[in-house]
Design an enzyme around this catalytic site. Structure first.
Site, PDB file in Angstrom:
ATOM      1  N   GLU A   1     -42.779   1.834   8.576  1.00 38.85           N
ATOM      2  CA  GLU A   1     -44.063   1.209   8.022  1.00 38.85           C
ATOM      3  C   GLU A   1     -45.074   1.420   7.215  1.00 38.85           C
ATOM      4  OE1 GLU A   1     -47.138   1.798  11.055  1.00 38.85           O
ATOM      5  OE2 GLU A   1     -46.734   4.042  11.336  1.00 38.85           O
TER       6      GLU A   1
ATOM      7  N   GLU B   1     -23.765  14.333  -1.852  1.00 34.62           N
ATOM      8  CA  GLU B   1     -23.714  14.254  -0.740  1.00 34.62           C
ATOM      9  C   GLU B   1     -22.737  15.540  -0.379  1.00 34.62           C
ATOM     10  OE1 GLU B   1     -21.631  10.744  -0.541  1.00 34.62           O
ATOM     11  OE2 GLU B   1     -23.873   9.508  -0.427  1.00 34.62           O
TER      12      GLU B   1
ATOM     13  N   GLY C   1     -23.261  15.192 -11.241  1.00 31.64           N
ATOM     14  CA  GLY C   1     -24.096  15.394 -10.844  1.00 31.64           C
ATOM     15  C   GLY C   1     -24.793  13.876 -10.450  1.00 31.64           C
TER      16      GLY C   1
ATOM     17  N   LYS D   1     -16.859  10.466   5.012  1.00 31.10           N
ATOM     18  CA  LYS D   1     -18.066  11.839   4.606  1.00 31.10           C
ATOM     19  C   LYS D   1     -19.276  11.410   5.247  1.00 31.10           C
ATOM     20  CE  LYS D   1     -20.608   9.908   2.098  1.00 31.10           C
ATOM     21  NZ  LYS D   1     -20.936   8.955   1.335  1.00 31.10           N
TER      22      LYS D   1
ATOM     23  N   HIS E   1     -45.272   1.001  14.852  1.00 33.98           N
ATOM     24  CA  HIS E   1     -46.231   1.890  13.915  1.00 33.98           C
ATOM     25  C   HIS E   1     -46.106   3.116  16.244  1.00 33.98           C
ATOM     26  CE1 HIS E   1     -49.497   5.406  13.290  1.00 33.98           C
ATOM     27  NE2 HIS E   1     -50.010   5.245  14.491  1.00 33.98           N
TER      28      HIS E   1
ATOM     29  N   GLY F   1     -17.378  11.423 -11.392  1.00 37.36           N
ATOM     30  CA  GLY F   1     -16.751  10.221 -11.575  1.00 37.36           C
ATOM     31  C   GLY F   1     -15.362   9.436 -11.037  1.00 37.36           C
TER      32      GLY F   1
ATOM     33  N   TYR G   1     -23.258  10.746  -7.020  1.00 42.17           N
ATOM     34  CA  TYR G   1     -23.109  10.320  -5.518  1.00 42.17           C
ATOM     35  C   TYR G   1     -22.595  11.636  -5.249  1.00 42.17           C
ATOM     36  CZ  TYR G   1     -24.870   5.073  -5.758  1.00 42.17           C
ATOM     37  OH  TYR G   1     -25.472   4.033  -5.638  1.00 42.17           O
ATOM     38  N   ILE G   2     -20.906  11.946  -5.001  1.00 40.69           N
ATOM     39  CA  ILE G   2     -20.703  12.871  -4.899  1.00 40.69           C
ATOM     40  C   ILE G   2     -20.876  14.075  -4.822  1.00 40.69           C
ATOM     41  CG2 ILE G   2     -17.643  13.776  -4.243  1.00 40.69           C
ATOM     42  CD1 ILE G   2     -16.561  10.594  -5.004  1.00 40.69           C
TER      43      ILE G   2
ATOM     44  N   ARG H   1     -23.204  18.384 -16.679  1.00 40.16           N
ATOM     45  CA  ARG H   1     -23.506  18.273 -17.813  1.00 40.16           C
ATOM     46  C   ARG H   1     -24.620  17.798 -19.194  1.00 40.16           C
ATOM     47  NH1 ARG H   1     -19.430  13.066 -19.399  1.00 40.16           N
ATOM     48  NH2 ARG H   1     -20.508  11.402 -18.525  1.00 40.16           N
TER      49      ARG H   1
ATOM     50  N   GLU I   1       1.012  -1.526   0.070  1.00 43.07           N
ATOM     51  CA  GLU I   1      -0.147   0.244   0.202  1.00 43.07           C
ATOM     52  C   GLU I   1       1.093   1.288  -0.316  1.00 43.07           C
ATOM     53  OE1 GLU I   1      -3.193   1.117  -0.406  1.00 43.07           O
ATOM     54  OE2 GLU I   1      -2.430   2.557  -0.235  1.00 43.07           O
TER      55      GLU I   1
ATOM     56  N   THR J   1     -17.672  -0.008  -1.683  1.00 48.28           N
ATOM     57  CA  THR J   1     -17.318  -0.542  -1.056  1.00 48.28           C
ATOM     58  C   THR J   1     -18.241  -2.306  -0.677  1.00 48.28           C
ATOM     59  OG1 THR J   1     -16.562   1.307  -0.005  1.00 48.28           O
ATOM     60  CG2 THR J   1     -16.141  -0.941   2.156  1.00 48.28           C
TER      61      THR J   1
ATOM     62  N   TYR K   1      -7.301  -1.697  10.969  1.00 50.09           N
ATOM     63  CA  TYR K   1      -6.621  -2.029   9.907  1.00 50.09           C
ATOM     64  C   TYR K   1      -5.772  -2.670   9.790  1.00 50.09           C
ATOM     65  CZ  TYR K   1     -11.528  -1.151   7.259  1.00 50.09           C
ATOM     66  OH  TYR K   1     -12.747  -1.402   6.987  1.00 50.09           O
TER      67      TYR K   1
ATOM     68  N   CYS L   1     -12.304   4.524   1.426  1.00 51.13           N
ATOM     69  CA  CYS L   1     -13.854   4.168   2.336  1.00 51.13           C
ATOM     70  C   CYS L   1     -13.312   4.571   3.297  1.00 51.13           C
ATOM     71  CB  CYS L   1     -14.228   3.049   1.890  1.00 51.13           C
ATOM     72  SG  CYS L   1     -15.472   2.774   3.201  1.00 51.13           S
TER      73      CYS L   1
ATOM     74  N   CYS M   1     -16.391   7.133   1.840  1.00 54.57           N
ATOM     75  CA  CYS M   1     -17.226   6.211   3.129  1.00 54.57           C
ATOM     76  C   CYS M   1     -17.538   7.171   4.075  1.00 54.57           C
ATOM     77  CB  CYS M   1     -17.527   5.172   2.481  1.00 54.57           C
ATOM     78  SG  CYS M   1     -17.242   4.127   1.703  1.00 54.57           S
TER      79      CYS M   1
HETATM   80  P1  NDP Z   1     -21.158   8.970  -9.795  1.00 55.61           P
HETATM   81  O1  NDP Z   1     -20.446   8.234 -11.530  1.00 55.61           O
HETATM   82  O2  NDP Z   1     -22.506   8.775  -9.781  1.00 55.61           O
HETATM   83  O3  NDP Z   1     -21.321  10.546 -11.213  1.00 55.61           O
HETATM   84  C1  NDP Z   1     -20.376  11.110 -11.798  1.00 55.61           C
HETATM   85  C2  NDP Z   1     -21.409  12.595 -12.674  1.00 55.61           C
HETATM   86  O4  NDP Z   1     -20.116  13.038 -13.255  1.00 55.61           O
HETATM   87  C3  NDP Z   1     -22.458  12.743 -13.493  1.00 55.61           C
HETATM   88  O5  NDP Z   1     -23.532  13.731 -12.929  1.00 55.61           O
HETATM   89  C4  NDP Z   1     -22.222  12.677 -14.756  1.00 55.61           C
HETATM   90  O6  NDP Z   1     -22.661  13.181 -15.403  1.00 55.61           O
HETATM   91  C5  NDP Z   1     -20.152  13.176 -14.147  1.00 55.61           C
HETATM   92  N1  NDP Z   1     -19.663  13.436 -15.237  1.00 55.61           N
HETATM   93  C6  NDP Z   1     -18.543  12.058 -15.803  1.00 55.61           C
HETATM   94  N2  NDP Z   1     -18.010  12.210 -16.879  1.00 55.61           N
HETATM   95  C7  NDP Z   1     -18.147  13.272 -16.732  1.00 55.61           C
HETATM   96  C8  NDP Z   1     -17.202  14.025 -17.278  1.00 55.61           C
HETATM   97  N3  NDP Z   1     -16.199  13.599 -18.545  1.00 55.61           N
HETATM   98  N4  NDP Z   1     -17.729  15.624 -17.865  1.00 55.61           N
HETATM   99  C9  NDP Z   1     -17.949  16.116 -17.136  1.00 55.61           C
HETATM  100  N5  NDP Z   1     -18.937  14.931 -16.281  1.00 55.61           N
HETATM  101  C10 NDP Z   1     -19.185  13.965 -15.948  1.00 55.61           C
HETATM  102  O7  NDP Z   1     -19.489  10.343  -9.880  1.00 55.61           O
HETATM  103  P2  NDP Z   1     -18.701  10.954  -8.322  1.00 55.61           P
HETATM  104  O8  NDP Z   1     -17.720  10.913  -8.428  1.00 55.61           O
HETATM  105  O9  NDP Z   1     -20.165  11.137  -7.697  1.00 55.61           O
HETATM  106  O10 NDP Z   1     -18.877   9.256  -7.186  1.00 55.61           O
HETATM  107  C11 NDP Z   1     -17.875   8.192  -7.959  1.00 55.61           C
HETATM  108  C12 NDP Z   1     -18.628   6.617  -7.584  1.00 55.61           C
HETATM  109  O11 NDP Z   1     -18.275   6.644  -6.086  1.00 55.61           O
HETATM  110  C13 NDP Z   1     -19.789   6.351  -7.577  1.00 55.61           C
HETATM  111  O12 NDP Z   1     -20.379   5.842  -8.784  1.00 55.61           O
HETATM  112  C14 NDP Z   1     -19.789   5.461  -6.679  1.00 55.61           C
HETATM  113  O13 NDP Z   1     -20.249   4.226  -7.017  1.00 55.61           O
HETATM  114  C15 NDP Z   1     -19.004   5.466  -5.183  1.00 55.61           C
HETATM  115  N6  NDP Z   1     -19.266   6.491  -4.577  1.00 55.61           N
HETATM  116  C16 NDP Z   1     -20.503   5.667  -3.573  1.00 55.61           C
HETATM  117  C17 NDP Z   1     -21.256   6.475  -2.639  1.00 55.61           C
HETATM  118  C18 NDP Z   1     -22.315   5.569  -1.954  1.00 55.61           C
HETATM  119  O14 NDP Z   1     -22.538   4.692  -2.193  1.00 55.61           O
HETATM  120  N7  NDP Z   1     -23.144   6.821  -0.739  1.00 55.61           N
HETATM  121  C19 NDP Z   1     -20.647   7.526  -2.234  1.00 55.61           C
HETATM  122  C20 NDP Z   1     -19.851   7.963  -3.061  1.00 55.61           C
HETATM  123  C21 NDP Z   1     -19.223   7.512  -4.307  1.00 55.61           C
HETATM  124  P3  NDP Z   1     -23.439  11.796 -16.379  1.00 55.61           P
HETATM  125  O15 NDP Z   1     -24.531  11.586 -15.289  1.00 55.61           O
HETATM  126  O16 NDP Z   1     -23.389  13.069 -17.410  1.00 55.61           O
HETATM  127  O17 NDP Z   1     -22.703  10.772 -16.506  1.00 55.61           O
END
Ligand code: NDP
Length: 456
Positions: A450, A192, A186, A61, A445, A272, A188-189, A209, A45, A321, A109, A53, A58
């Site tokens: 429920e 959140e 738009g 966060k 209740h 992403g 997860y991250i 986008r 590592e 995770t 860990y 995570c 996770c």
């Molecule tokens: P997501 O895949 O959730 O969302 C990515 C966002 O970025 C989408 O809105 C996507 O748009 C946009 N996007 C992707 N590529 C580009 C680009 N080249 N230019 C501009 N916009 C772009 O990714 P996150 O980064 O939020 O999180 C990564 C992953 O980590 C998640 O998919 C999830 O699996 C994991 N995660 C899980 C969490 C949880 O379990 N609570 C919390 C945080 C992360 P479009 O929709 O148009 O593709």
């Protein structure tokens, strides 16, 4: 005498039975379980044991989400008879407490691996041959089996000035809460951190986008989150792509397509995550990558090279995770436990810890209609009791999607504590239960949960 014997044991052909690159969720689980089957295991590592995570994902966060929730509880508490003095939020106190807990988990860990007899190699490792790994310190070790569990890293859009932005990696270490934040993405991250920053007082804008957020979730829930987020003061810009970021007096100026430029103090990229496959020497071992740069594996996490496997985000199957942990476990059972195990990637429940959180398991209504044709949808659109007393307009929405025989194919929820409820509901969906099984269950209740056994 039955033949010549020697007291000297035959030297092992390899230094290790298993060498793992990456001590995140998948790698740690695989290491521990393989060692429990008697394998001689080492794990490299380059950063910190625990992976994304635990160290910068996770876990910290979720602690920030808890911290942010206090803002609403403090707003609401007067409706419940409480009066408190002046409210003040100190980011550094929360940040440092969170980071301290991350240190604790990192140590836990590390101890777990040590107690399991796994050798931790705290440096970068790269493949230099099918069974050879070169370490940053210069040594080369050999292993009968190799597991790649190097995870993924934030994707940063290529635009002028990108280096002025941050990713979720840095968000946990900020010196102060930025008064104005632009979050790109738009998913997860984005959602959140939008909730977190907003509750800590930032003016938050999300730019994405496309015209949708959280594409994998049920449309009705996404719309509800958008509505509530806007009520909370989060601004949205759709169909927006970066044109450039530049430093200006007092902040950053961001130009984007389709919208006026915006001035902010911080740009957070949440667009992403990309698999960490570069510079690992995969080509020297003959390991093939897929189109997205992820390692291609079969259902047993095996690459095209028989003794090299990969688990977790680096394979870009499902970036979660608990999935990586299952893949690590299944790998160790298959290769060292003589029990071939493949992870079932269907029907995985997932949650977004936005404000409020939303979650889902199984097919969305749209997916179910596409796949099954006719479907039955039951839903409850309600205002949680706590919100009523607090004078909060936010409504929760629970949806159950069934096939024609009333077998549940998906459950989707947005509302307070929804992920806590979802974990149990997911058992029922995975087990193939029907709406009638829920109806036959007596409600507890008064709870929000429920609603799931009272759906009409
Ligand atoms: P997501 O895949 O959730 O969302 C990515 C966002 O970025 C989408 O809105 C996507 O748009 C946009 N996007 C992707 N590529 C580009 C680009 N080249 N230019 C501009 N916009 C772009 O990714 P996150 O980064 O939020 O999180 C990564 C992953 O980590 C998640 O998919 C999830 O699996 C994991 N995660 C899980 C969490 C949880 O379990 N609570 C919390 C945080 C992360 P479009 O929709 O148009 O593709």
């Amino acid at each position: 005498m039955a033949g010549k014997t020697t007291s000297k044991a035959k030297p092992a052909a390899y230094d290790y039975d298993l060498f793992i690159i990456g001590a995140g969720s998948g790698g740690v689980r695989a290491a521990r379980v393989a060692a429990s089957f008697g394998a001689r295991v080492a794990i490299a590592e380059e950063y910190r044991v625990g992976g994304t995570c635990v160290i910068r994902g996770c876990v910290p966060k979720k602690m920030l989400v808890y911290g942010a929730h206090f803002a609403e509880d403090l707003e609401d508490c007067s409706h419940f008879g409480w009066s408190i003095g002046e409210k003040r939020f100190d980011w550094k106190v929360l940040r440092d407490n969170v980071l301290k807990d991350v240190d604790r988990l990192n140590a836990a860990y590390t101890d777990t691996l040590g107690n399991a007899g796994v050798k931790i190699v705290p440096e970068r490792a790269e493949l230099v041959g099918p069974h050879e790994v070169s370490l940053a310190s210069g040594a080369t070790v050999t292993a009968r089996n190799i597991l790649i569990a190097t995870g993924a890293r934030p994707h940063v859009p290529d635009c002028p000035g990108w280096e002025l932005g941050i990713t979720s990696n840095e968000a946990f270490h900020l010196d102060s809460i930025p008064p104005r934040v632009l979050i790109a993405g738009g998913g997860y991250i984005a959602n959140e951190f939008a909730g977190i920053f907003r509750k800590f007082g930032s003016k938050v804008t999300i730019m994405t986008r496309g015209d949708q957020m959280l594409r994998s979730y049920d449309e009705a829930l996404r719309e509800r989150l958008l509505h509530i987020s806007m009520l909370k003061g989060i601004a949205f810009r759709f169909h927006a792509e970066f044109e450039g970021i530049e430093k200006v007096k007092g902040g950053l100026r961001v130009a984007m397509t389709g919208h006026d430029p915006i001035e902010v103090d911080c740009v957070l990229f949440a667009t992403g995550r990309v698999p960490n496959t570069e510079g690992l020497g995969l080509e020297k071992a003959g390991v093939e990558l897929g189109e997205t740069g992820a390692i291609t594996v079969d259902r047993f996490s095996k690459t095209n090279v028989d003794h090299i496997h990969a688990v977790g985000d680096v394979t870009n199957r499902v970036q979660l995770t608990p999935v990586a942990i299952r893949e690590g476990q299944a790998y160790a059972e298959t290769v060292f436990g003589k029990k071939p195990s493949a992870v079932d990637h269907s029907c995985i429940p997932a949650a977004v810890f936005s404000h409020p959180p939303l979650c889902g398991v199984g097919l969305t209504e749209k997916q179910a209609r596409q796949k099954l044709g006719a479907v039955k949808v039951y839903q409850s659109d309600f205002r949680p009791m706590k919100n009523v007393l607090a004078g909060r307009e936010e409504r929760a929405l629970y949806k159950m999607v069934c096939d024609e025989s009333d077998r549940i194919v998906g459950i989707h929820m947005i509302g307070p504590e929804a992920p806590e409820i979802m974990q149990m509901a997911a058992v029922a969906v995975k087990a193939g239960l029907s709406k009638a099984d829920f109806d036959a269950t007596t409600a507890i209740h008064p709870t929000m949960a429920e609603e799931l056994v009272l759906l009409r």
